[in-house]
Design an enzyme around this catalytic site. Structure first.
Site, PDB file in Angstrom:
ATOM      1  N   GLU A 105      -5.700  -3.808   1.812  1.00 48.82           N
ATOM      2  CA  GLU A 105      -5.776  -4.743   2.942  1.00 48.82           C
ATOM      3  C   GLU A 105      -7.055  -5.580   2.947  1.00 48.82           C
ATOM      4  O   GLU A 105      -7.156  -6.538   3.699  1.00 48.82           O
ATOM      5  CB  GLU A 105      -5.711  -3.977   4.280  1.00 48.82           C
ATOM      6  CG  GLU A 105      -4.357  -3.365   4.599  1.00 48.82           C
ATOM      7  CD  GLU A 105      -4.194  -1.959   4.034  1.00 48.82           C
ATOM      8  OE1 GLU A 105      -4.875  -1.628   3.046  1.00 48.82           O
ATOM      9  OE2 GLU A 105      -3.382  -1.197   4.586  1.00 48.82           O
ATOM     10  N   LYS A 129     -11.001  18.833  12.118  1.00 53.02           N
ATOM     11  CA  LYS A 129     -11.658  18.917  13.419  1.00 53.02           C
ATOM     12  C   LYS A 129     -11.760  20.368  13.839  1.00 53.02           C
ATOM     13  O   LYS A 129     -10.769  21.005  14.174  1.00 53.02           O
ATOM     14  CB  LYS A 129     -10.902  18.095  14.461  1.00 53.02           C
ATOM     15  CG  LYS A 129     -11.759  16.959  14.955  1.00 53.02           C
ATOM     16  CD  LYS A 129     -11.092  16.124  16.013  1.00 53.02           C
ATOM     17  CE  LYS A 129     -12.135  15.169  16.597  1.00 53.02           C
ATOM     18  NZ  LYS A 129     -11.587  14.238  17.548  1.00 53.02           N
ATOM     19  N   THR A 165       0.875  -1.166   0.000  1.00 54.28           N
ATOM     20  CA  THR A 165       0.000   0.000   0.000  1.00 54.28           C
ATOM     21  C   THR A 165       0.912   1.215   0.000  1.00 54.28           C
ATOM     22  O   THR A 165       1.964   1.209   0.643  1.00 54.28           O
ATOM     23  CB  THR A 165      -0.916   0.066   1.233  1.00 54.28           C
ATOM     24  OG1 THR A 165      -0.089   0.189   2.380  1.00 54.28           O
ATOM     25  CG2 THR A 165      -1.768  -1.144   1.359  1.00 54.28           C
ATOM     26  N   TRP A 177     -16.274  17.036  13.862  1.00 53.76           N
ATOM     27  CA  TRP A 177     -15.750  16.624  12.569  1.00 53.76           C
ATOM     28  C   TRP A 177     -16.432  17.332  11.402  1.00 53.76           C
ATOM     29  O   TRP A 177     -17.658  17.433  11.355  1.00 53.76           O
ATOM     30  CB  TRP A 177     -15.951  15.121  12.373  1.00 53.76           C
ATOM     31  CG  TRP A 177     -14.942  14.309  13.113  1.00 53.76           C
ATOM     32  CD1 TRP A 177     -13.794  14.771  13.674  1.00 53.76           C
ATOM     33  CD2 TRP A 177     -14.995  12.915  13.377  1.00 53.76           C
ATOM     34  NE1 TRP A 177     -13.125  13.726  14.258  1.00 53.76           N
ATOM     35  CE2 TRP A 177     -13.832  12.586  14.099  1.00 53.76           C
ATOM     36  CE3 TRP A 177     -15.904  11.898  13.073  1.00 53.76           C
ATOM     37  CZ2 TRP A 177     -13.555  11.287  14.517  1.00 53.76           C
ATOM     38  CZ3 TRP A 177     -15.624  10.615  13.484  1.00 53.76           C
ATOM     39  CH2 TRP A 177     -14.462  10.311  14.199  1.00 53.76           C
TER      40      TRP A 177
HETATM   41  P1  ADP Z   1      -3.817   3.913  -0.830  1.00 52.89           P
HETATM   42  O1  ADP Z   1      -4.040   4.618   0.460  1.00 52.89           O
HETATM   43  O2  ADP Z   1      -2.434   3.473  -1.054  1.00 52.89           O
HETATM   44  O3  ADP Z   1      -4.448   4.549  -2.001  1.00 52.89           O
HETATM   45  P2  ADP Z   1      -5.779   1.856  -1.065  1.00 52.89           P
HETATM   46  O4  ADP Z   1      -5.844   1.855  -2.529  1.00 52.89           O
HETATM   47  O5  ADP Z   1      -5.813   0.564  -0.357  1.00 52.89           O
HETATM   48  O6  ADP Z   1      -4.475   2.501  -0.605  1.00 52.89           O
HETATM   49  O7  ADP Z   1      -6.853   2.875  -0.525  1.00 52.89           O
HETATM   50  C1  ADP Z   1      -7.831   2.547   0.401  1.00 52.89           C
HETATM   51  C2  ADP Z   1      -8.569   3.775   0.830  1.00 52.89           C
HETATM   52  O8  ADP Z   1      -9.152   4.456  -0.280  1.00 52.89           O
HETATM   53  C3  ADP Z   1      -9.716   3.509   1.749  1.00 52.89           C
HETATM   54  O9  ADP Z   1      -9.289   3.299   3.059  1.00 52.89           O
HETATM   55  C4  ADP Z   1     -10.550   4.769   1.584  1.00 52.89           C
HETATM   56  O10 ADP Z   1     -10.061   5.824   2.367  1.00 52.89           O
HETATM   57  C5  ADP Z   1     -10.347   5.113   0.137  1.00 52.89           C
HETATM   58  N1  ADP Z   1     -11.478   4.642  -0.667  1.00 52.89           N
HETATM   59  C6  ADP Z   1     -11.555   3.543  -1.404  1.00 52.89           C
HETATM   60  N2  ADP Z   1     -12.741   3.434  -2.022  1.00 52.89           N
HETATM   61  C7  ADP Z   1     -13.464   4.510  -1.642  1.00 52.89           C
HETATM   62  C8  ADP Z   1     -14.792   4.975  -1.921  1.00 52.89           C
HETATM   63  N3  ADP Z   1     -15.619   4.330  -2.734  1.00 52.89           N
HETATM   64  N4  ADP Z   1     -15.178   6.129  -1.335  1.00 52.89           N
HETATM   65  C9  ADP Z   1     -14.361   6.816  -0.508  1.00 52.89           C
HETATM   66  N5  ADP Z   1     -13.112   6.419  -0.218  1.00 52.89           N
HETATM   67  C10 ADP Z   1     -12.660   5.289  -0.768  1.00 52.89           C
END
Ligand code: ADP
Length: 541
Positions: free
Chosen positions: A329, A438, A184, A443
């Site tokens: 993950e 915040k 990641t 929030w």
């Molecule tokens: P990176 O942080 O490296 O981009 P990931 O691709 O695993 O890693 O990203 C996961 C994150 O992307 C999630 O924890 C979330 O914050 C965001 N995310 C993924 N899909 C969505 C979605 N449909 N709407 C909002 N946020 C999203």
């Protein structure tokens, strides 16, 4: 007492075996880096994958060794996947959009022994070759005729596998054997490796094929625009062979015109990508007055869908949008936004409001929202808190123990997202924990502000970040990248938010930038934005 059923290890090679036996002639169509379109099918991909296995075994690759790819979506990339995973070696997909130093760091951390890559990335590999400590063999996706000159001693892929035996045994290991490795990008510290098992990948595949998830079958033609290095193309490189769906691989070209051409000429029925890809496609469709007669479904995830993209697909092009949430993950699919039965016949605005949320978890994914003290929040569609997840395809830790223990006492993983759940399990992300603004202890959802702001026709992209404020601790600053040829004013942008968010959420200022920085998976890089604005003071401070 034990059940008396067969021991049939859930290993991913069985997915391609299924395709070879049941849907051998279903095609895999690839746009190569050269632009040329080439066609193959599951039977041929299966044989080539076995030849990859033979080549790897001849290189001395053993169970658990890591084989890396730096590749666009292509049939050859699929062959490398199955050839590696079939013999119990670990397929490590590297994201080529990372900084070259980070690529070298990841390859060393993973101790990759073989690196297979597209010609596009040759300059990157040449530049970092002296830093790569463990890679012994370089293979380039090319044949004898189009092999680029290089100083790596690399072999062309086609020759590497040509004439090799297809008589290799696959899957002769326990189902919890490591299968894939994906780092990641990590907004803090070094990237961390998520190590999928065969079992977790097969279970994820079975779950995502079902009707309320991605819902695909052998008669579908699937175009994964989402790259195979972005969390296994959201599982599509596994679920397509599993169902026998035909695949269309876009290679390096993901602009609106190139994607449209494939959607149309290959009669694609299902496609998947992050929102930015769809912005480009929709723009191209409008400029050229085009329709999408074959496309049934588009899966959009990775970041929240802006409402204008959702409505354009659903209302202007009659394509079913499935909003998906997940993380590397979570393999990655955690929730999918197919409509729950009680909303199927609801009015359009109700349905669109539901689809803007991130969707519901399929069987196999448990979600829970807790407050800062760990108390479970009511499932009322309002109470938000930390989103926790548990399931058979959810990471239990990171490769080599990085990051320590990541599970709580009940085995839940903290996603770092802030969300709420409703009584039917619909999940709505309101922020990422580290992006939350915040203000006076309350929030403010940066995502909500951004989604509304990008809906303004003069705005190309928008990001809200928290800026220090002496009274409120933090207040939102809205950063705008104008649409091409447009110059929106602060007043226009703020007016578009009016009435759509609580008054106290209104950003204290709007700043305009040439370009909002994006990270390696196409998401807004807030870390960089915060850095850019670290000396900025709010006019209200
Ligand atoms: P990176 O942080 O490296 O981009 P990931 O691709 O695993 O890693 O990203 C996961 C994150 O992307 C999630 O924890 C979330 O914050 C965001 N995310 C993924 N899909 C969505 C979605 N449909 N709407 C909002 N946020 C999203």
């Amino acid at each position: 007492m034990k059940g008396i059923m067969q021991d049939w290890p859930l290993t991913v090679d069985k997915l391609l075996e299924q395709a070879r036996l049941i849907n051998p002639t279903r095609e895999i169509v690839t746009r190569r880096v050269s632009g040329e379109i080439v066609r193959t099918n599951y039977a041929a991909v299966y044989d080539h994958s076995k030849q990859v296995s033979s080549a790897l075994l001849d290189e001395g690759i053993q169970l658990g060794d890591r084989v890396a790819t730096l590749g666009w979506n292509s049939a050859r990339h699929m062959e490398t996947w199955y050839g590696t995973m079939g013999i119990g070696a670990v397929l490590h997909t590297i994201n080529p959009r990372l900084h070259p130093d980070q690529i070298a760091w990841i390859a060393n951390h993973a101790e990759d022994k073989v690196l297979v890559f597209d010609t596009t990335f040759l300059p990157i590999i040449e530049a970092i070759k002296d830093k790569l400590e463990t890679v012994k063999t370089f293979v380039i996706y090319a044949g004898a005729d189009d092999m680029p000159e290089n100083t790596l001693g690399a072999v062309p892929y086609d020759l590497w596998i040509d004439g090799r035996s297809t008589d290799v045994r696959w899957g002769d290991f326990p189902e919890d054997t490591a299968c894939g490795l994906c780092y990641t990008s990590g907004t803090t510290g070094n990237p961390k490796g998520v190590l999928y098992s065969h079992r977790s990948n097969v279970l994820h595949t079975l779950v995502t094929m079902s009707k309320d998830a991605m819902g695909m079958g052998a008669d579908d033609v699937v175009l994964p625009v989402v790259p195979m290095f972005h969390a296994n193309a959201w599982g599509l490189a596994l679920s397509c062979p599993g169902t026998g769906a035909s695949m269309v691989m876009p290679g390096a070209q993901m602009d609106g015109a190139s994607i449209y051409e494939l959607l149309d000429s290959e009669k694609v029925t299902i496609t998947a990508a992050v929102p930015t890809v769809w912005l480009l496609l929709l723009q191209y469709l409008r400029e050229n007055n085009l329709k999408l007669p074959h496309l049934k479904k588009v899966i959009i995830g990775g970041s929240a869908i802006p409402e204008n993209i959702l409505r354009a697909f659903e209302q202007d092009f009659e394509v079913d949008v499935i909003h998906a949430w997940g993380m590397t993950e979570t393999s990655p699919l955690g929730t999918l936004g197919t409509l729950p039965p009680h909303l199927m016949d609801a009015d359009i605005d109700t349905r669109m409001a539901q689809k803007l949320k991130q969707g519901r978890p399929p069987f196999g994914v448990e979600l829970k929202v807790v407050d800062d003290e760990g108390n479970e929040q009511p499932r009322d569609g309002k109470s938000s808190g930390k989103l926790l997840v548990r399931g058979a395809a959810i990471a239990a830790g990171y490769f080599k123990g990085d990051g320590g223990n990541v599970l709580d006492e009940n085995g839940f993983f903290d996603t770092g997202d802030v969300a709420n759940l409703d009584e039917f399990g619909t999940m709505q992300i309101t922020d990422r924990a580290k992006d939350v603004i915040k203000s006076g202890g309350e929030w403010i959802s940066s995502i909500d502000i951004e989604n509304i702001a990008v809906g303004h026709p003069k705005v190309a992209n928008a990001a809200a970040i928290g800026i220090y404020h002496p009274k409120w601790d933090e207040r939102p600053l809205l950063i705008i990248q104008a649409a091409e040829g447009e110059s929106p004013t602060k007043e226009e942008v703020l007016a578009s938010l009016e009435g759509k968010i609580a008054k106290w959420w209104t950003p204290d200022d709007v700043q305009f930038v040439e370009e909002i920085p994006l990270g390696a998976t196409g998401k807004i890089n807030k870390l960089k934005l915060r850095e850019m604005f670290k000396d900025y003071t709010l006019p209200t401070a």
